[in-house]
Design an enzyme around this catalytic site. Structure first.
Site, PDB file in Angstrom:
ATOM      1  CB  CYS A  33      -0.935   0.004   1.203  1.00  0.00           C
ATOM      2  SG  CYS A  33      -0.025  -0.037   2.758  1.00  0.00           S
ATOM      3  CB  CYS A 102      -2.043  -3.499   7.689  1.00  0.00           C
ATOM      4  SG  CYS A 102      -3.175  -3.250   6.302  1.00  0.00           S
TER       5      CYS A 102
HETATM    6 FE1  FES Z   1      -1.363   0.422   4.305  1.00  0.00          FE
HETATM    7 FE2  FES Z   1      -2.890  -0.893   6.021  1.00  0.00          FE
HETATM    8  S1  FES Z   1      -3.438  -0.252   4.040  1.00  0.00           S
HETATM    9  S2  FES Z   1      -0.879  -0.261   6.279  1.00  0.00           S
END
Ligand code: FES
Length: 144
Positions: A33, A102
Site C-alpha cells: 500500500c 498491514c
Molecule cells: Fe497500508 Fe494498512 S493499508 S498499512
C-alpha cells in the site's frame, strides 16, 4: 469485520510517539500500500524497556503496531526477534485477510529497529536478521 480488540487498539492505540535518544530506530514502507511505519526502541542490557511507533498506515496498521509494541516491551531482544505478524494477529483475535499485509509493517519495523541497534553497537546483524532486504524491490509505488 474487525475484532473488538482491533477496534480497541485502533481507537486507543498504545505506545504512539517517538523515543528521544532511542537505541534503535527502524523505518519501513509497505510494499502493498506504500504506507510507512517508524519504530523506536529503548534497549537496556539486552532487554527492550520501551517501544513507540509512528505510522502513516491504516487502522489495522495502527492496531497491530499498538499490540506489537505492547508485546515486545519487557522482552529480550531474542524474544522480540521471534515476534511474527501472525502472533500479533492472534493477540488481536484476527484480522480480515485484506488487512494481513498491514500487520507486516509492525513486524518489519521492529526488525529494522533491532538491525539499527546492532549496527549502532558495532554488531553484524546478519546472523540474527539475515541480509537486509529492500522492500522497494517488491513495490513500484514511487518509482525508486
Ligand atoms: Fe497500508 Fe494498512 S493499508 S498499512
Amino acid at each position: 469485520m474487525y475484532s473488538e480488540k482491533v477496534m480497541e487498539h485502533f481507537a486507543n492505540p498504545h505506545n504512539v510517539g517517538e523515543i528521544e535518544n532511542a537505541d534503535g530506530v527502524g523505518e519501513v514502507g509497505n510494499a502493498k500500500c506504500g504506507d510507512i511505519m517508524r519504530m523506536y526502541l529503548k534497549i537496556d542490557n539486552g532487554m527492550i524497556t520501551d517501544a513507540k511507533f509512528k505510522t502513516f498506515g491504516c487502522g489495522a496498521a495502527i492496531a497491530t503496531s499498538s499490540m506489537a509494541t505492547d508485546l515486545v516491551k519487557g522482552k529480550s531482544i531474542d524474544d522480540a526477534l521471534k515476534l511474527t505478524n501472525k502472533a500479533v494477529i492472534e493477540a488481536l483475535d484476527g484480522l480480515p485477510p485484506v488487512k494481513i499485509h498491514c500487520s507486516v509493517l509492525a513486524e518489519q519495523a521492529i526488525k529494522a529497529a533491532l538491525r539499527d541497534y546492532y549496527v549502532k553497537n558495532g554488531i553484524d546483524p546478519t546472523p540474527f536478521l539475515g541480509e537486509e532486504t529492500n522492500s522497494c524491490d517488491h513495490c513500484d509505488h514511487c518509482g525508486h
